[in-house]
Scaffold this motif. Structure first.
Motif, PDB file in Angstrom:
ATOM      1  N   SER A 150       0.830  -1.207   0.000  1.00  0.00           N
ATOM      2  CA  SER A 150       0.000   0.000   0.000  1.00  0.00           C
ATOM      3  C   SER A 150       0.861   1.252   0.000  1.00  0.00           C
ATOM      4  CB  SER A 150      -0.918  -0.001   1.219  1.00  0.00           C
ATOM      5  OG  SER A 150      -1.726  -1.162   1.246  1.00  0.00           O
ATOM      6  N   ALA A 151       1.965   1.217   0.733  1.00  0.00           N
ATOM      7  CA  ALA A 151       2.879   2.359   0.765  1.00  0.00           C
ATOM      8  C   ALA A 151       3.498   2.585  -0.610  1.00  0.00           C
ATOM      9  CB  ALA A 151       3.972   2.127   1.808  1.00  0.00           C
ATOM     10  N   GLY A 152       3.862   1.504  -1.293  1.00  0.00           N
ATOM     11  CA  GLY A 152       4.430   1.625  -2.628  1.00  0.00           C
ATOM     12  C   GLY A 152       3.442   2.200  -3.628  1.00  0.00           C
ATOM     13  N   THR A 176       3.045   5.907  -3.003  1.00  0.00           N
ATOM     14  CA  THR A 176       4.190   6.655  -3.517  1.00  0.00           C
ATOM     15  C   THR A 176       4.080   6.847  -5.026  1.00  0.00           C
ATOM     16  OG1 THR A 176       5.569   5.683  -1.762  1.00  0.00           O
ATOM     17  CG2 THR A 176       6.716   6.764  -3.581  1.00  0.00           C
ATOM     18  N   MET A 177       3.586   5.852  -5.710  1.00  0.00           N
ATOM     19  CA  MET A 177       3.405   5.976  -7.160  1.00  0.00           C
ATOM     20  C   MET A 177       2.330   7.004  -7.508  1.00  0.00           C
ATOM     21  SD  MET A 177       3.715   2.185  -8.891  1.00  0.00           S
ATOM     22  CE  MET A 177       2.888   1.200  -7.653  1.00  0.00           C
ATOM     23  N   LEU A 178       1.255   7.024  -6.734  1.00  0.00           N
ATOM     24  CA  LEU A 178       0.118   7.885  -7.065  1.00  0.00           C
ATOM     25  C   LEU A 178       0.235   9.292  -6.483  1.00  0.00           C
ATOM     26  CD1 LEU A 178      -2.777   5.301  -6.600  1.00  0.00           C
ATOM     27  CD2 LEU A 178      -1.709   6.035  -8.732  1.00  0.00           C
ATOM     28  N   HIS A 179       1.101   9.465  -5.454  1.00  0.00           N
ATOM     29  CA  HIS A 179       1.317  10.785  -4.847  1.00  0.00           C
ATOM     30  C   HIS A 179       0.056  11.350  -4.203  1.00  0.00           C
ATOM     31  CE1 HIS A 179       5.221  10.696  -6.522  1.00  0.00           C
ATOM     32  NE2 HIS A 179       5.434  11.999  -6.607  1.00  0.00           N
ATOM     33  N   ASN A 180      -0.921  10.522  -3.899  1.00  0.00           N
ATOM     34  CA  ASN A 180      -2.181  11.034  -3.371  1.00  0.00           C
ATOM     35  C   ASN A 180      -2.859   9.945  -2.555  1.00  0.00           C
ATOM     36  OD1 ASN A 180      -5.222  11.516  -3.465  1.00  0.00           O
ATOM     37  ND2 ASN A 180      -4.479  13.448  -4.311  1.00  0.00           N
ATOM     38  N   GLN A 181      -3.118  10.224  -1.268  1.00  0.00           N
ATOM     39  CA  GLN A 181      -3.681   9.190  -0.402  1.00  0.00           C
ATOM     40  C   GLN A 181      -5.135   8.867  -0.734  1.00  0.00           C
ATOM     41  OE1 GLN A 181      -2.958  10.831   3.461  1.00  0.00           O
ATOM     42  NE2 GLN A 181      -4.752  12.153   3.458  1.00  0.00           N
ATOM     43  N   THR A 182      -5.905   9.865  -1.147  1.00  0.00           N
ATOM     44  CA  THR A 182      -7.301   9.609  -1.516  1.00  0.00           C
ATOM     45  C   THR A 182      -7.376   8.721  -2.755  1.00  0.00           C
ATOM     46  OG1 THR A 182      -7.931  11.768  -0.630  1.00  0.00           O
ATOM     47  CG2 THR A 182      -9.499  10.674  -2.099  1.00  0.00           C
ATOM     48  N   LEU A 183      -6.546   9.028  -3.739  1.00  0.00           N
ATOM     49  CA  LEU A 183      -6.515   8.224  -4.955  1.00  0.00           C
ATOM     50  C   LEU A 183      -6.020   6.816  -4.659  1.00  0.00           C
ATOM     51  CD1 LEU A 183      -6.866   8.063  -8.007  1.00  0.00           C
ATOM     52  CD2 LEU A 183      -4.557   8.999  -8.272  1.00  0.00           C
ATOM     53  N   GLY A 214       7.165   2.692  -6.853  1.00  0.00           N
ATOM     54  CA  GLY A 214       7.180   3.923  -6.082  1.00  0.00           C
ATOM     55  C   GLY A 214       8.513   4.636  -6.152  1.00  0.00           C
ATOM     56  N   ALA A 215       9.603   3.856  -6.090  1.00  0.00           N
ATOM     57  CA  ALA A 215      10.936   4.437  -6.178  1.00  0.00           C
ATOM     58  C   ALA A 215      11.175   5.070  -7.539  1.00  0.00           C
ATOM     59  CB  ALA A 215      11.990   3.354  -5.895  1.00  0.00           C
ATOM     60  N   LEU A 216      10.698   4.409  -8.578  1.00  0.00           N
ATOM     61  CA  LEU A 216      10.876   4.930  -9.939  1.00  0.00           C
ATOM     62  C   LEU A 216      10.113   6.241 -10.141  1.00  0.00           C
ATOM     63  CD1 LEU A 216      12.163   4.263 -12.684  1.00  0.00           C
ATOM     64  CD2 LEU A 216      10.022   3.115 -13.314  1.00  0.00           C
ATOM     65  N   VAL A 217       8.869   6.283  -9.643  1.00  0.00           N
ATOM     66  CA  VAL A 217       8.066   7.499  -9.782  1.00  0.00           C
ATOM     67  C   VAL A 217       8.657   8.624  -8.944  1.00  0.00           C
ATOM     68  CG1 VAL A 217       5.815   8.536  -9.297  1.00  0.00           C
ATOM     69  CG2 VAL A 217       5.948   6.278 -10.365  1.00  0.00           C
ATOM     70  N   LEU A 218       9.080   8.299  -7.715  1.00  0.00           N
ATOM     71  CA  LEU A 218       9.656   9.306  -6.839  1.00  0.00           C
ATOM     72  C   LEU A 218      10.930   9.910  -7.437  1.00  0.00           C
ATOM     73  CD1 LEU A 218       9.370  10.668  -4.035  1.00  0.00           C
ATOM     74  CD2 LEU A 218      10.852   8.852  -3.135  1.00  0.00           C
ATOM     75  N   LYS A 219      11.688   9.084  -8.125  1.00  0.00           N
ATOM     76  CA  LYS A 219      12.939   9.553  -8.697  1.00  0.00           C
ATOM     77  C   LYS A 219      12.711  10.446  -9.917  1.00  0.00           C
ATOM     78  CE  LYS A 219      17.289   7.842 -10.673  1.00  0.00           C
ATOM     79  NZ  LYS A 219      18.075   6.620 -11.032  1.00  0.00           N
ATOM     80  N   ASN A 220      11.670  10.147 -10.675  1.00  0.00           N
ATOM     81  CA  ASN A 220      11.494  10.832 -11.975  1.00  0.00           C
ATOM     82  C   ASN A 220      10.375  11.854 -12.009  1.00  0.00           C
ATOM     83  OD1 ASN A 220      13.442   9.305 -13.825  1.00  0.00           O
ATOM     84  ND2 ASN A 220      12.302   7.633 -12.878  1.00  0.00           N
TER      85      ASN A 220
END
Length: 254
Positions: free
Chosen positions: A165-167, A170-177, A245-251
């Motif tokens: 869920s944390a990953g 991180t990918m979506l950048h939004n807790q509601t989504l 999540g790491a890939l999205v956070l990095k880019n």
């Protein structure tokens, strides 16, 4: 450049200072134990109706009947632990303090995983012992074959569900989504596909079904795979979510 121990201390401070994350962890314990205990009592009172003659009675699985609601609580915990920073804008401060984004996410995952595992272990063992105490003569013990493995499996499943869920968050950048994706996925899409003959094979490789295999004490020939395969499938889903999540956070900008 922040040291990794400093990142861990920072993430620990963030989590314990937010009430919503503390309450969701407490709720994971309460609902899992309470619902498991109530269903154990119901099973004991109506044992002949719940138990089919000629099949072994799974006292461990009965004690873990509340884990479905525990899943919801631990999913919310994983989402809030990451999503609160995005909703408040604190993620920008975190990235300014720790520019190495991979290090930041690793620190978050380590703290989240350790906390979720600690709570999940306590939850699994307490739920088991409460359930067995209520089941009375129908109970089992940790010394019986595969029982201890199933108890640890329950704890590991909840932990991996939190990290998954944390990953995703991180990918979506939004807790509601993230909640809008995760809750229907686990509690609507997966059960619906499991009931459709043509899609059942696909649903059997979803993380919730794989996790349920980890709780098995007795295995039937009709089951597609056993507890260890379920563990590795859950692990693969978790690693994939964190890697995404790491890939999205990095880019992507915060």
């Amino acid at each position: 450049m922040a040291s990794f121990p400093a990142v861990l201390r920072s993430e620990w401070t963030k989590i314990r200072s937010v009430r919503s994350t503390v309450w969701t962890l407490a709720l994971t314990f309460v609902v899992t134990v309470l619902v498991g205990g109530l269903l154990s009592l119901l099973t004991r009172s109506n044992f002949d109706e719940f138990h089919k003659e000629g099949t072994p009675f799974d006292a461990t699985g009965t004690a873990f009947s509340g884990i479905l609601l525990g899943e919801l609580a631990i999913i919310v915990f994983g989402v809030l632990a990451i999503g609160n920073e995005y909703s408040s804008g604190m993620i920008r401060v975190s990235l300014a303090a720790v520019p190495q984004r991979g290090t930041l996410l690793t620190g978050k995952a380590v703290v989240l995983g350790a906390l979720a595992l600690a709570v999940s272990l306590v939850t699994a063992f307490v739920a088991f012992f409460v359930g067995q105490a209520i089941l009375g003569s129908h109970s089992t013990g940790l010394g019986e074959p595969d029982v201890l493995r199933a108890v640890f499996g329950a704890a590991l499943y909840l932990t991996m569900l939190c990290l998954f869920s944390a990953g995703v968050t991180t990918m979506l950048h939004n807790q509601t989504l993230a909640l809008g994706v995760l809750v229907p996925f686990f509690f609507l899409l997966s059960p619906i596909l499991s009931a459709v003959p043509g899609a059942r094979t696909v649903a059997r490789y979803f993380p919730d079904y794989a996790g349920s295999r980890m709780l098995l004490v007795y295995q039937e020939h009709s089951q597609p795979y056993g507890p260890w395969a379920g563990f590795f499938l859950c692990l693969a889903w978790t690693v994939a979510a964190l890697a995404g999540g790491a890939l999205v956070l990095k880019n992507r900008d915060a």
